[in-house]
Design an enzyme around this catalytic site. Structure first.
Site, PDB file in Angstrom:
ATOM      1  N   THR A  82       7.550 -18.692  37.301  1.00  0.00           N
ATOM      2  CA  THR A  82       7.172 -20.060  37.550  1.00  0.00           C
ATOM      3  C   THR A  82       7.070 -20.212  39.058  1.00  0.00           C
ATOM      4  OG1 THR A  82       9.488 -20.722  37.445  1.00  0.00           O
ATOM      5  CG2 THR A  82       8.227 -21.095  35.481  1.00  0.00           C
ATOM      6  N   SER A 135      14.443 -23.024  31.073  1.00  0.00           N
ATOM      7  CA  SER A 135      15.529 -22.589  31.946  1.00  0.00           C
ATOM      8  C   SER A 135      15.372 -23.122  33.366  1.00  0.00           C
ATOM      9  CB  SER A 135      15.588 -21.058  32.000  1.00  0.00           C
ATOM     10  OG  SER A 135      15.886 -20.536  30.726  1.00  0.00           O
ATOM     11  N   GLY A 163      11.709 -17.469  37.524  1.00  0.00           N
ATOM     12  CA  GLY A 163      12.374 -16.278  37.014  1.00  0.00           C
ATOM     13  C   GLY A 163      12.744 -16.306  35.556  1.00  0.00           C
TER      14      GLY A 163
END
Length: 608
Positions: free
Chosen positions: A419, A492, A514
């Protein structure tokens, strides 16, 4: 103001071409709030780890994953724009120069401080109305191969980044919406230099070549673009002009939306169900942040559907209940003793994450409140499970932070990617942390030209693969993060703002790309900056260590061989692998700000 032409790869360009293209006033007209100057130097940095100095600024600061994007945000702040204004300019340029990571075809989470309170803006993608829990199952009821699912129309969720940025801008913007698109439009029209990271990503990618729009654009003559080549994106320039003039509705309705739907539904292998109605009905959401006491700080992050803040703070909270490690750093890197606790705390936190966290519109929080997962007594009991020997591969079970009316199954292990991260503090003290994504590199490998018929365009996300591929576990219990119509997949992403608990003053903004490892990267950076006393750049340079509940992975070349051996002697099942984060961090100092950018990527910090 004196207007000068800017040298650009041997020729002169008018710096305010973008303003003219948008029909904006220019050159000396008093009502012009922002004029973009094309940078004279394009980013030419290593595709591997590069030493970075850290950056001290006094009035404001912006940190982003590509120098051209950082510069766009810097120019907006210099012109008196707000942190939100700068984030919009940064995101649009990232869409152009780092298309593999984020853009208008994806989603984002933004944590914002207006000087008085913290709010969060949710631009997460949404599952189309026609999906069901068997979206990623084959004819035999077995989960599809991850890449087969991701590189298809099945994986595309309704994009949310533009809706979110528009909502935030209406509340906290200072400069006109249209002017914030000028940098990306000019760079798309005039061309930018392909960076080493983009070139490396293209060279390692096969499925993008197969897309009828992206293949010829990124692989002319069937060869990937190389670092240093000039790339223009006329389709994206035209799309951004429409959005600049008509707002986010330009993407969610009309010709651009129609083109998006055609490409998703007409995918050559696996078409998706995303519809014009899905696009038109998407709404960004403003949510209350979760702010958690830790040490002498208040750490504020994103609530579900993000699992980031809850899992980061579970890790840090469990560590607080373990015996203090005498030497958390040895020879400048985290010690084996500290890593042992960190990795097992991560295993416990990820076990809870896998069972409980999902879209709050569909999933009940344990005990009716997500903060039950962060209660000190609960985390103290979790910490008691950590001993001298590791919990090991798969040895951590979910806890019971609060009663639930539904028994959830355990989320199966799946890849997560992504990202890009942006941290900004403006001259008024407003601050944001924004993590933005299209999920895997190049998303669904579907490029849309907005119906323009021009070369280039933007990439669509594969965000639906963040859902569980299977809707229930082996015992028939539903999985909290299963696919459902209108649902936002668990993420996340961990955009984080930190405050002094006593004074309420801003302390830091940080975050990272990540995939699921975002959680570890963010947690370790918080500890390094705020507990170990490292500056932002030093904290971001520390080698990584992660586990998603199974084996442990240490960043290749980052630790002495003895550390790996000692962890394995404790049962961690540890090995080395590449762990490419993209951390950005801004820390408030007595003199202003000190920013760090991850040496593993091309990001920089700018400010005055």
């Amino acid at each position: 103001m004196t207007l000068l032409a800017v040298p650009f790869r041997g020729r002169l360009l008018a710096p305010f071409t973008a303003a003219l293209m948008l029909g904006l006033p220019f050159a000396g007209q008093a009502d012009t709030a922002f004029q973009y100057d094309l940078p004279a130097i394009a980013p030419e940095v290593a595709s591997e780890t590069e030493e970075k100095p850290g950056w001290a600024t006094q009035r404001f600061a912006v940190a982003a994953a590509n120098p051209l994007a950082t510069d766009a945000g810097y120019q907006v702040l210099k012109a008196g724009g707000s942190a939100i204004d700068a984030a919009i300019a940064v995101q649009m340029v990232l869409n152009l120069v780092e298309p593999q990571s984020s853009g208008i075809g994806g989603g984002a989470f933004l944590v914002y401080f207006d000087g008085e309170e913290v709010v969060t803006f949710d631009g997460r993608e949404v599952a189309p109305a026609a999906v069901d829990g068997e979206l990623f199952l084959d004819e035999q009821g077995e989960p599809l191969d991850f890449l087969d699912a991701a590189a298809s129309g099945l994986s595309v969720g309704v994009p949310g980044t533009l809706r979110m940025l528009e909502m935030a801008h209406k509340q906290h913007g200072e400069l006109p919406w249209a002017e914030l698109f000028a940098p990306a439009i000019q760079l798309a029209e005039e061309g930018f230099t392909v960076s080493p990271r983009l070139a490396t990503s293209l060279a390692g990618e096969e499925r993008l070549r197969q897309d009828p729009q992206a293949g010829p654009f990124y692989y002319p003559d069937d060869e990937p673009l190389e670092a240093g080549e000039t790339l223009r994106n006329p389709a994206l320039a035209a799309i951004l002009r429409e959005i600049a003039e008509n707002g986010s509705s330009a993407l969610h309705t009309g010709d651009i939306a129609n083109d998006l739907v055609i490409r998703v539904q007409g995918h050559q292998e696996r078409g998706g169900t995303l519809s014009l109605e899905d696009l038109a009905s998407h709404e960004a959401k403003q949510r209350a942040p979760i702010c958690t006491p830790w040490r002498t700080f208040e750490v504020c992050g994103f609530p579900p559907p993000s699992s980031g803040h809850l899992t980061v703070m579970q890790i840090l909270g469990i560590l607080e209940h373990l015996p203090a490690v005498e030497a958390p750093l040895e020879d400048g890197v985290p010690s084996e003793a500290w890593l042992h606790g960190f990795l097992d705390a991560s295993r416990l936190a990820f076990a809870d994450r896998g069972k409980y966290i999902g879209d709050p519109a569909f999933v009940e929080a344990p005990g009716g409140d997500w903060t039950s997962m962060l209660e000190p007594d609960y985390l103290a009991k979790r910490a008691e499970l950590i001993g001298e020997q590791s919990l090991g591969n798969g040895g951590a079970e979910p806890g019971n932070p609060g009663e639930l009316s539904t028994a959830w199954g355990l989320h199966p292990a799946q890849p997560e990617y992504g990202t890009s991260h942006i941290s900004i503090i403006d001259e008024q003290g407003n601050a944001l942390a924004m993590t933005t994504t299209i999920e895997q590199a190049f998303g669904s490998r579907i490029m849309a030209d907005g119906g323009t018929g021009l070369a280039g365009g933007y990439l669509l996300n594969n965000e639906l693969t963040d859902f569980s591929f299977t809707p229930q576990d082996a015992e028939g219990n539903p999985i909290a993060n299963r696919v459902e119509p209108g649902k936002r997949p668990r993420s996340s992403m961990s955009p984080t703002l930190v405050f002094d608990r006593d004074s309420g003053d801003l302390v830091a903004s940080l975050g990272s790309p990540g995939g699921a490892a975002i959680i570890h990267y963010t947690a370790k950076s918080l500890v390094a900056m705020l507990d170990w006393g490292l500056d932002a750049q030093e904290a971001l340079e520390l080698p990584h260590a992660i586990t998603l509940g199974g084996p442990a992975f240490l960043e290749a070349g980052g630790y002495p061989a003895a550390t790996l051996e000692a962890l394995n002697a404790r049962g961690h099942d540890a090995s080395e692998r590449e762990l490419v984060s993209g951390l950005q961090a801004l820390r408030v100092t007595d003199d202003g700000f000190f920013g760090g950018a991850d040496p593993r990527r091309e990001g920089v910090v700018m400010g005055d």
